[in-house]
Design a protein around this motif. Structure first.
Motif, PDB file in Angstrom:
ATOM      1  N   PHE A 148      45.725  40.412  71.642  1.00 28.04           N
ATOM      2  CA  PHE A 148      46.834  40.566  70.690  1.00 28.04           C
ATOM      3  C   PHE A 148      46.665  39.524  69.593  1.00 28.04           C
ATOM      4  O   PHE A 148      47.091  38.381  69.714  1.00 28.04           O
ATOM      5  CB  PHE A 148      48.180  40.410  71.417  1.00 28.04           C
ATOM      6  CG  PHE A 148      48.334  41.370  72.542  1.00 28.04           C
ATOM      7  CD1 PHE A 148      48.584  42.700  72.311  1.00 28.04           C
ATOM      8  CD2 PHE A 148      48.190  40.941  73.862  1.00 28.04           C
ATOM      9  CE1 PHE A 148      48.725  43.599  73.359  1.00 28.04           C
ATOM     10  CE2 PHE A 148      48.318  41.823  74.908  1.00 28.04           C
ATOM     11  CZ  PHE A 148      48.586  43.151  74.663  1.00 28.04           C
ATOM     12  N   TRP A 149      46.044  39.940  68.524  1.00 26.18           N
ATOM     13  CA  TRP A 149      45.547  39.068  67.471  1.00 26.18           C
ATOM     14  C   TRP A 149      46.541  38.062  66.941  1.00 26.18           C
ATOM     15  O   TRP A 149      46.257  36.894  66.877  1.00 26.18           O
ATOM     16  CB  TRP A 149      45.033  39.949  66.335  1.00 26.18           C
ATOM     17  CG  TRP A 149      43.621  39.666  66.005  1.00 26.18           C
ATOM     18  CD1 TRP A 149      42.578  39.655  66.855  1.00 26.18           C
ATOM     19  CD2 TRP A 149      43.103  39.335  64.734  1.00 26.18           C
ATOM     20  NE1 TRP A 149      41.433  39.347  66.201  1.00 26.18           N
ATOM     21  CE2 TRP A 149      41.730  39.148  64.883  1.00 26.18           C
ATOM     22  CE3 TRP A 149      43.650  39.184  63.474  1.00 26.18           C
ATOM     23  CZ2 TRP A 149      40.905  38.827  63.835  1.00 26.18           C
ATOM     24  CZ3 TRP A 149      42.829  38.872  62.437  1.00 26.18           C
ATOM     25  CH2 TRP A 149      41.469  38.696  62.614  1.00 26.18           C
ATOM     26  N   ILE A 150      47.687  38.470  66.517  1.00 20.13           N
ATOM     27  CA  ILE A 150      48.643  37.547  65.902  1.00 20.13           C
ATOM     28  C   ILE A 150      49.689  37.100  66.911  1.00 20.13           C
ATOM     29  O   ILE A 150      50.014  35.920  67.006  1.00 20.13           O
ATOM     30  CB  ILE A 150      49.310  38.190  64.675  1.00 20.13           C
ATOM     31  CG1 ILE A 150      48.245  38.505  63.633  1.00 20.13           C
ATOM     32  CG2 ILE A 150      50.392  37.302  64.091  1.00 20.13           C
ATOM     33  CD1 ILE A 150      48.729  39.298  62.453  1.00 20.13           C
ATOM     34  N   VAL A 151      50.176  38.023  67.720  1.00 16.34           N
ATOM     35  CA  VAL A 151      51.242  37.716  68.668  1.00 16.34           C
ATOM     36  C   VAL A 151      50.732  36.818  69.803  1.00 16.34           C
ATOM     37  O   VAL A 151      51.436  35.899  70.229  1.00 16.34           O
ATOM     38  CB  VAL A 151      51.829  39.034  69.234  1.00 16.34           C
ATOM     39  CG1 VAL A 151      52.895  38.753  70.268  1.00 16.34           C
ATOM     40  CG2 VAL A 151      52.389  39.883  68.106  1.00 16.34           C
ATOM     41  N   GLY A 152      49.515  37.064  70.286  1.00 13.94           N
ATOM     42  CA  GLY A 152      48.967  36.280  71.395  1.00 13.94           C
ATOM     43  C   GLY A 152      48.856  34.795  71.099  1.00 13.94           C
ATOM     44  O   GLY A 152      49.357  33.971  71.863  1.00 13.94           O
ATOM     45  N   PRO A 153      48.204  34.413  69.989  1.00  9.74           N
ATOM     46  CA  PRO A 153      48.119  32.973  69.683  1.00  9.74           C
ATOM     47  C   PRO A 153      49.475  32.314  69.453  1.00  9.74           C
ATOM     48  O   PRO A 153      49.698  31.185  69.878  1.00  9.74           O
ATOM     49  CB  PRO A 153      47.282  32.943  68.402  1.00  9.74           C
ATOM     50  CG  PRO A 153      46.508  34.193  68.420  1.00  9.74           C
ATOM     51  CD  PRO A 153      47.354  35.201  69.116  1.00  9.74           C
ATOM     52  N   ILE A 154      50.384  33.047  68.795  1.00  9.15           N
ATOM     53  CA  ILE A 154      51.716  32.471  68.558  1.00  9.15           C
ATOM     54  C   ILE A 154      52.444  32.288  69.887  1.00  9.15           C
ATOM     55  O   ILE A 154      53.100  31.260  70.115  1.00  9.15           O
ATOM     56  CB  ILE A 154      52.521  33.348  67.579  1.00  9.15           C
ATOM     57  CG1 ILE A 154      51.873  33.275  66.190  1.00  9.15           C
ATOM     58  CG2 ILE A 154      53.979  32.919  67.525  1.00  9.15           C
ATOM     59  CD1 ILE A 154      52.472  34.214  65.167  1.00  9.15           C
ATOM     60  N   TYR A 182      43.256  38.073  56.650  1.00 13.20           N
ATOM     61  CA  TYR A 182      42.409  38.136  57.834  1.00 13.20           C
ATOM     62  C   TYR A 182      41.969  36.747  58.312  1.00 13.20           C
ATOM     63  O   TYR A 182      41.784  36.529  59.505  1.00 13.20           O
ATOM     64  CB  TYR A 182      41.161  38.982  57.553  1.00 13.20           C
ATOM     65  CG  TYR A 182      41.486  40.440  57.375  1.00 13.20           C
ATOM     66  CD1 TYR A 182      41.791  41.229  58.469  1.00 13.20           C
ATOM     67  CD2 TYR A 182      41.505  41.021  56.110  1.00 13.20           C
ATOM     68  CE1 TYR A 182      42.099  42.564  58.323  1.00 13.20           C
ATOM     69  CE2 TYR A 182      41.810  42.361  55.947  1.00 13.20           C
ATOM     70  CZ  TYR A 182      42.106  43.124  57.061  1.00 13.20           C
ATOM     71  OH  TYR A 182      42.413  44.439  56.912  1.00 13.20           O
ATOM     72  N   LEU A 183      41.789  35.822  57.383  1.00 11.67           N
ATOM     73  CA  LEU A 183      41.323  34.490  57.764  1.00 11.67           C
ATOM     74  C   LEU A 183      42.377  33.669  58.505  1.00 11.67           C
ATOM     75  O   LEU A 183      42.047  32.955  59.452  1.00 11.67           O
ATOM     76  CB  LEU A 183      40.856  33.720  56.530  1.00 11.67           C
ATOM     77  CG  LEU A 183      39.452  34.052  56.047  1.00 11.67           C
ATOM     78  CD1 LEU A 183      39.109  33.221  54.815  1.00 11.67           C
ATOM     79  CD2 LEU A 183      38.435  33.807  57.120  1.00 11.67           C
ATOM     80  N   VAL A 184      43.628  33.749  58.085  1.00  9.87           N
ATOM     81  CA  VAL A 184      44.686  32.958  58.726  1.00  9.87           C
ATOM     82  C   VAL A 184      44.873  33.391  60.181  1.00  9.87           C
ATOM     83  O   VAL A 184      44.867  32.541  61.088  1.00  9.87           O
ATOM     84  CB  VAL A 184      45.998  33.027  57.913  1.00  9.87           C
ATOM     85  CG1 VAL A 184      47.147  32.427  58.707  1.00  9.87           C
ATOM     86  CG2 VAL A 184      45.829  32.311  56.587  1.00  9.87           C
ATOM     87  N   PRO A 185      45.028  34.698  60.470  1.00  7.82           N
ATOM     88  CA  PRO A 185      45.144  35.081  61.894  1.00  7.82           C
ATOM     89  C   PRO A 185      43.879  34.769  62.702  1.00  7.82           C
ATOM     90  O   PRO A 185      43.968  34.393  63.875  1.00  7.82           O
ATOM     91  CB  PRO A 185      45.388  36.587  61.858  1.00  7.82           C
ATOM     92  CG  PRO A 185      45.911  36.862  60.500  1.00  7.82           C
ATOM     93  CD  PRO A 185      45.299  35.848  59.606  1.00  7.82           C
ATOM     94  N   LEU A 186      42.712  34.894  62.068  1.00 11.31           N
ATOM     95  CA  LEU A 186      41.467  34.568  62.767  1.00 11.31           C
ATOM     96  C   LEU A 186      41.417  33.084  63.105  1.00 11.31           C
ATOM     97  O   LEU A 186      41.068  32.703  64.237  1.00 11.31           O
ATOM     98  CB  LEU A 186      40.258  34.964  61.921  1.00 11.31           C
ATOM     99  CG  LEU A 186      38.898  34.681  62.541  1.00 11.31           C
ATOM    100  CD1 LEU A 186      38.703  35.527  63.788  1.00 11.31           C
ATOM    101  CD2 LEU A 186      37.796  34.935  61.534  1.00 11.31           C
ATOM    102  N   ALA A 187      41.770  32.242  62.152  1.00 12.81           N
ATOM    103  CA  ALA A 187      41.785  30.791  62.400  1.00 12.81           C
ATOM    104  C   ALA A 187      42.813  30.446  63.473  1.00 12.81           C
ATOM    105  O   ALA A 187      42.548  29.613  64.355  1.00 12.81           O
ATOM    106  CB  ALA A 187      42.088  30.043  61.106  1.00 12.81           C
ATOM    107  N   LEU A 188      43.975  31.093  63.436  1.00 11.39           N
ATOM    108  CA  LEU A 188      45.009  30.861  64.440  1.00 11.39           C
ATOM    109  C   LEU A 188      44.525  31.294  65.816  1.00 11.39           C
ATOM    110  O   LEU A 188      44.732  30.588  66.810  1.00 11.39           O
ATOM    111  CB  LEU A 188      46.287  31.622  64.057  1.00 11.39           C
ATOM    112  CG  LEU A 188      47.486  31.444  64.969  1.00 11.39           C
ATOM    113  CD1 LEU A 188      47.976  30.006  64.889  1.00 11.39           C
ATOM    114  CD2 LEU A 188      48.588  32.405  64.561  1.00 11.39           C
TER     115      LEU A 188
END
Length: 131
Positions: free
Chosen positions: A44-50, A7-13
């Motif tokens: 989009f938690w993970i896909v949006g930042p990437i 949870y921390l890695v995607p939040l930081a990203l």
């Protein structure tokens, strides 16, 4: 521990991409308006930042292979102490002149009022004596 990291890695990203998107000028956002990128990053938690980091921003290659920190080292703004800055000293003298003229007008007004009070005090005993 691994669950927390998931949870921390995607939040930081997400936080990094969100701040990067907000700090990016509107004309450097690619493919979509900046506000759309903000919503994509947040929804989009993970896909949006990437997606933002991969395709959302114009990325410039440093000239001559130089890193931005090298460029900033050679193009620093020279700050001048206030007592060495001629513009600051000029603004102080202008403010001083304005303050002096205001003080002179106040003193003149005060003298005028004092004279008026003295004149009224002189006229008052004469009127009291007549009655």
């Amino acid at each position: 521990m691994l669950r927390v990291l998931m949870y921390l890695v995607p939040l930081a990203l997400t936080i990094y991409a969100f701040i990067d998107c907000l700090n990016t000028p509107e004309d450097e956002a690619k493919h979509l308006p900046k506000i759309a990128w903000v919503f994509i990053i947040l929804l989009f938690w993970i896909v949006g930042p990437i997606a933002w980091l991969a395709a959302g921003k114009l990325r410039h290659v440093p000239a001559n292979g130089r890193t931005p920190s090298e460029w900033h080292r050679n193009h620093r703004v020279e700050y001048v102490a206030p007592d060495d800055n001629p513009e600051f000293l000029k603004s102080l003298s202008e403010e001083n002149k304005k303050d002096e003229s205001l003080l002179k007008s106040w003193e003149a007004d005060l003298r005028r009022r004092e004279e008026e009070l003295k004149r009224q005090e002189r006229e008052k005993p004469e009127k009291d004596g007549e009655e």
